[in-house]
Design a protein around this motif. Structure first.
Motif, PDB file in Angstrom:
ATOM      1  N   PRO A   1       0.754  -1.177  -0.027  1.00  0.00           N
ATOM      2  CA  PRO A   1      -0.006   0.118   0.080  1.00  0.00           C
ATOM      3  C   PRO A   1       0.591   1.383   0.050  1.00  0.00           C
ATOM      4  N   LEU A   2       2.043   1.358   0.657  1.00  0.00           N
ATOM      5  CA  LEU A   2       2.932   2.489   0.790  1.00  0.00           C
ATOM      6  C   LEU A   2       3.511   2.819  -0.549  1.00  0.00           C
ATOM      7  N   ASP A   3       3.637   1.781  -1.478  1.00  0.00           N
ATOM      8  CA  ASP A   3       4.261   2.200  -2.664  1.00  0.00           C
ATOM      9  C   ASP A   3       3.446   3.084  -3.560  1.00  0.00           C
ATOM     10  N   ALA A   4       2.236   3.361  -3.155  1.00  0.00           N
ATOM     11  CA  ALA A   4       1.381   4.458  -3.959  1.00  0.00           C
ATOM     12  C   ALA A   4       1.822   5.709  -3.641  1.00  0.00           C
ATOM     13  N   ILE A   5       2.503   5.961  -2.686  1.00  0.00           N
ATOM     14  CA  ILE A   5       3.237   7.253  -2.418  1.00  0.00           C
ATOM     15  C   ILE A   5       4.775   7.249  -2.488  1.00  0.00           C
ATOM     16  N   GLY A   6       5.271   7.974  -3.681  1.00  0.00           N
ATOM     17  CA  GLY A   6       6.789   7.901  -3.726  1.00  0.00           C
ATOM     18  C   GLY A   6       7.424   8.737  -2.788  1.00  0.00           C
ATOM     19  N   ASN A   7       8.421   8.431  -2.284  1.00  0.00           N
ATOM     20  CA  ASN A   7       9.092   9.218  -1.428  1.00  0.00           C
ATOM     21  C   ASN A   7       8.554   9.461   0.049  1.00  0.00           C
ATOM     22  N   TRP A   8       7.740   8.568   0.305  1.00  0.00           N
ATOM     23  CA  TRP A   8       6.728   8.728   1.786  1.00  0.00           C
ATOM     24  C   TRP A   8       7.829   9.091   2.961  1.00  0.00           C
ATOM     25  N   ASN A   9       9.175   8.675   2.781  1.00  0.00           N
ATOM     26  CA  ASN A   9      10.035   8.756   3.700  1.00  0.00           C
ATOM     27  C   ASN A   9      10.053  10.176   4.163  1.00  0.00           C
ATOM     28  N   ARG A  10       9.894  11.240   3.521  1.00  0.00           N
ATOM     29  CA  ARG A  10       9.721  12.475   3.749  1.00  0.00           C
ATOM     30  C   ARG A  10       8.629  13.095   4.550  1.00  0.00           C
ATOM     31  N   ILE A  11       7.808  12.273   4.869  1.00  0.00           N
ATOM     32  CA  ILE A  11       6.846  12.545   5.870  1.00  0.00           C
ATOM     33  C   ILE A  11       7.346  12.977   7.305  1.00  0.00           C
TER      34      ILE A  11
END
Ligand SMILES: Cc1cc2nc3c(=O)[nH]c(=O)nc-3n(C[C@H](O)[C@H](O)[C@H](O)COP(=O)(O)OP(=O)(O)OC[C@H]3O[C@@H](n4cnc5c(N)ncnc54)[C@H](O)[C@@H]3O)c2cc1C
Length: 442
Positions: free
Chosen positions: A298-308
Motif C-alpha cells: 500500500p505504501l508504494d502508492a506514495i513515492g518518497n513517503w519517507n519525507r513525511i
C-alpha cells in the motif's frame, strides 16, 4: 564522494559510488573493493548498504536471464527490482513466493536480508525460494552457491547483508497464481491478547498482518486491525475484475518536499490512528478483492513517503520476540510507547517462523515494526526497548537498523560465530565492509 543514506535518511554518509554495468565489472569492483559493500535499491532503513569508503551500486544489473514456465524458475541479475519481476511475470500467472512491504527492493537486497512477508508463518522467507546464487568474492573468484555447492557460503549469504560477497545473479522460484487479485478479510482485535489470538487462529491463512494503534492504552492497549489475504481464484472475480485478471500498479503520487516538523505530533498521529481504525472496523468480516499491489504494497502508492518524517529522518525499530515471551514483552513495549507518545504512524505485528540463513532475522515468534522520527530522546528511548528485546531472547532486524549496539546484536544472533568464520575465510583482507558491519562488529 556522494552523500548517501538508507530509506530512513539517517545516517547520511559520504561514499565513493561505483556503478558497474556488467557482471564482470561488478566482480572486479568487489575484488578491488576498498572497504566496499553492495547496494541494491537503498530500501534498507539504516546503514547496511553503505560501504566504509566505497559502495557498489548494482541497479544496472537488471536483466532477466532465463525463465522456465513449467517450474516457475527464473534466473535474474541481482539489481533487478521485485516490482519489475511482478510487472513481467504476473501477467503470465506467476508471483514471487515472498514479498516484503515494498516492491522497490532488488533481488540482491531481498536475498541479502532474507526478507519476510505476511506469509512467513506459513511459507518462510525469500531465501527459501532461492535455488542458487552467482557470488563474486573479495578474492576475485566467482562461485555458484546452492544447497549442494558451497552450502555454508550459500547459508551465510542468505540474510548475510552483503558481507559474504556481491550477488551477481540468482535463480529463484515463483508461484503460479490464477489471478493478480487477493481476497482480503479484516478482523478487529480490541487488545493485544486478542490480536495475538487472532493471528494464532489464522495460522492456516497464507497472508496475515496486524496494524496496531500504538497510542491506545489501558484495556485497549494493542488494539489492532488484522488483515488476512489469499490469492484469488478465477471464479472469485466478478465480471469487471475478470476483465482485468492481472491488474498492475499505475503511476503514483510523490511526496515532493520534506514535511515540516509540526505535521507529525501526538495529536495528528492519534487522529490518523483513530480514523484508520474506524475505517478498518467498518470493513470487519467483509471480504474485499484487492489488486495484489494494494494488498502487499500500500505504501508504494506514495513515492518518497519517507519525507513525511521531515529533514532529520527516522529510524525503524523492528524486533522479533520468541513466542513464549512475546505477549508480555510486547505489552511492556507498547505501554512505554503509548506513555511516551509514539509519533509513529506505523506499528505492524506479524507472526514469524524460522529463517533460512545463519544471520537471518526471523525466528519463531512475533515481530513488531515501529517507525520513530529522530528527536532529542529517540535513541535513549530505543535503547530501553532494546533492553526489553534482549531480556526476552529476541533480536533486531539488521535491514531496518541504524543504531543498535554491538552488545544488543551479539546477544540476539546465536549463529554469529559460524558467520564470522565464513567471513574470515572469504574476506581475509577486509575489502568487504559496511557501516552496519563496522558498527556491530561483524
Ligand atoms: C516501505 C518498506 C517496507 C519494508 N517491508 C519489509 C518487510 O515487510 N519485510 C522485510 O523483510 N523487509 C522489509 N523492508 C526492508 C527491505 O525489504 C530490505 O531492506 C531489503 O534488503 C531492501 O532491498 P534493496 O535492494 O533496497 O537493498 P539495499 O537497501 O540496497 O541493501 C540491503 C542489504 O542488502 C545488501 N545487498 C544489496 N544488493 C546486494 C547484492 N547484489 N549482493 C550482496 N548484497 C546485496 C546490502 O549490502 C545491504 O546489506 C521494507 C523496506 C521498506 C522501505
Amino acid at each position: 564522494m556522494t552523500a548517501i543514506s538508507g530509506w530512513g535518511r539517517y545516517p547520511i554518509i559520504d561514499s565513493e559510488m561505483i556503478h558497474p554495468r556488467t557482471a564482470d565489472a561488478a566482480r572486479r569492483a568487489t575484488a578491488q573493493g576498498d572497504q566496499a559493500v553492495a547496494r541494491g535499491n537503498g530500501r534498507a532503513y539504516g546503514d547496511a548498504a553503505i560501504g566504509i569508503r566505497q559502495t557498489i551500486a548494482l541497479t544496472h544489473l537488471n536483466r532477466i536471464r532465463t525463465f522456465d514456465p513449467k517450474m516457475g524458475r527464473v534466473t535474474l541479475e541481482a539489481g533487478l527490482l521485485l516490482s519489475d519481476v511482478i510487472a513481467t511475470f504476473l501477467p503470465r500467472g506467476f508471483f514471487p513466493y515472498v514479498v516484503p512491504g515494498t516492491s522497490f527492493v532488488s533481488i540482491g537486497g531481498a536475498i541479502a536480508a532474507d526478507v519476510h512477508g505476511k506469509n512467513h508463518h506459513s511459507e518462510g522467507g525469500f531465501g527459501g525460494y532461492v535455488d542458487s546464487l552467482l557470488l563474486a568474492l573479495p578474492t576475485g573468484e566467482t562461485l555458484l552457491a546452492s544447497r549442494d555447492e558451497h552450502p555454508d557460503l550459500f547459508r551465510a549469504t542468505i540474510g548475510g547483508m552483503g558481507l559474504t560477497g556481491t550477488i551477481l545473479e540468482a535463480t529463484i522460484r515463483l508461484r503460479s497464481v490464477e489471478t493478480g487479485w487477493v481476497v482480503q478479510r479484516t478482523i478487529v482485535a480490541d487488545s493485544l491478547g486478542a490480536a495475538i489470538a487472532a493471528l494464532e487462529s489464522s495460522e492456516s491463512v497464507t497472508y496475515s498482518v496486524a496494524w496496531i494503534d500504538c497510542l491506545a492504552r489501558g484495556p485497549h492497549l494493542g488494539r489492532s486491525l488484522i488483515f488476512l489475504g489469499e490469492h484469488a481464484a478465477s471464479e472469485q472475480l466478478d465480471e469487471k475484475q475478470a476483465a482485468n485478471p492481472f491488474p498492475l500498479r499505475k503511476r503514483f503520487l510523490s511526496m515532493p518536499v520534506d514535511a515540516p516538523s509540526f505535521v507529525l505530533n501526538n495529536r495528528t498521529v492519534a487522529a490518523f490512528n483513530e480514523l484508520y481504525f474506524r475505517a478498518g472496523a467498518r470493513k470487519v468480516d467483509s471480504r474485499t478483492l484487492l489488486p495484489a499491489h494494494l494488498h502487499f504494497f500500500p505504501l508504494d502508492a506514495i513515492g518518497n513517503w519517507n519525507r513525511i518524517y521531515g529533514r532529520r529522518g527516522f529510524v525503524q525499530h523492528q524486533s522479533v520476540l520468541p513466542s513464549k515471551n512475546a505477549e508480555a514483552t510486547l505489552a511492556e513495549m507498547l505501554e512505554r510507547i503509548a506513555r511516551r507518545g509514539g509519533s509513529s504512524f506505523l506499528a505492524v505485528l506479524k507472526k514469524l517462523g524460522a529463517g533460512s540463513g545463519s544471520l537471518s532475522f526471523t525466528m519463531p515468534g512475533y515481530t513488531l515494526a515501529l517507525d520513530f522520527p529522530i528527536a532529542g530522546d529517540t535513541f535513549s528511548f530505543l535503547d530501553e526497548l532494546d533492553e526489553l528485546v534482549v531480556a526476552a531472547g529476541g533480536r533486531l532486524y539488521l535491514a531496518k537498523d541504524a543504531r543498535q549496539s554491538r552488545a544488543t546484536f551479539e546477544a540476539g544472533y546465536p549463529d554469529l560465530s559460524f558467520f564470522r568464520e565464513i567471513r574470515r575465510t572469504i574476506n581475509p583482507s577486509g575489502k568487504l565492509q559496511s557501516r552496519l558491519a563496522q558498527r556491530i562488529g561483524v
